[in-house]
Design a protein around this motif. Structure first.
Motif, short mmCIF file in Angstrom:
data_model
loop_
_atom_site.label_atom_id
_atom_site.label_comp_id
_atom_site.label_asym_id
_atom_site.label_seq_id
_atom_site.Cartn_x
_atom_site.Cartn_y
_atom_site.Cartn_z
N ASN A 240 -8.41 -5.87 -7.53
CA ASN A 240 -8.04 -5.78 -6.12
C ASN A 240 -9.17 -6.31 -5.25
O ASN A 240 -8.91 -6.98 -4.24
N ASN B 40 -8.83 -9.41 -2.58
CA ASN B 40 -9.13 -9.24 -1.16
C ASN B 40 -10.33 -10.06 -0.72
O ASN B 40 -10.40 -10.49 0.43
N ARG C 146 -13.75 -1.46 2.44
CA ARG C 146 -13.81 -1.77 1.01
C ARG C 146 -14.87 -0.93 0.30
O ARG C 146 -14.69 -0.53 -0.85
N TRP D 47 -7.16 1.25 2.28
CA TRP D 47 -6.76 -0.15 2.11
C TRP D 47 -6.14 -0.68 3.41
O TRP D 47 -6.43 -1.79 3.84
N SER E 255 -8.68 -1.69 5.85
CA SER E 255 -9.26 -3.01 5.56
C SER E 255 -8.35 -4.13 6.02
O SER E 255 -8.81 -5.16 6.51
N ILE E 256 -7.05 -3.93 5.90
CA ILE E 256 -6.09 -4.94 6.36
C ILE E 256 -6.13 -5.06 7.88
O ILE E 256 -6.01 -6.16 8.44
#
Length: 131
Positions: A61, A65, A97, A116, A119-120
């Motif tokens: 992952n 990313n 992260r 997560w 982070s997006i």
């Protein structure tokens, strides 16, 4: 070095450390037999434990990313769009992260998805800062 590119280097190092940790955990490199596996071709790895599996998935992952983050950061740098919004998004992404990896490895499912998502949001801020 520009701040944005420093963040790319930090994320790259974090990803590399995660990949190395996943490899060592899967091989059980803290044992003599595991150390020999780690130094070899890893042809006969033991079955992945739940921890090893989560660590490998976290490493994969991170690689996925890193690709998106580095692409956005490099485009922003090349376009001269390294404004406060882009930098804030990059910082949010990196720190999310940093939190995400141990949360994933520890198997904290719903928190993992929440971190997560943060982070997006960081990636989204980077894009918003470039338009």
């Amino acid at each position: 070095m520009p701040k944005l590119l420093s963040l790319v280097v930090c994320m790259t190092l974090l990803t590399w450390l995660t990949v190395v940790a996943a490899s060592l955990i899967r091989a059980r490199a803290w044992t003599p037999k595991g150390l020999m596996l780690a130094f070899g071709n890893r042809d006969n790895l033991p079955e992945a434990t739940p921890l090893a599996g989560r660590t490998q998935r976290a490493a994969a992952n991170s690689l996925e990313n890193l690709l998106f983050f580095a692409a956005l950061a490099l485009v922003a740098q090349a376009a001269g769009a390294t404004n406060e919004r882009v930098l804030l998004g990059a910082q949010i992404f990196l720190w999310a992260r940093v939190v995400y990896l141990p949360v994933y490895v520890l198997g904290i499912a719903f928190v993992r998805t929440g971190v997560w998502s943060v982070s997006i949001v960081g990636l989204g801020l980077m894009v918003a800062g470039m338009v």
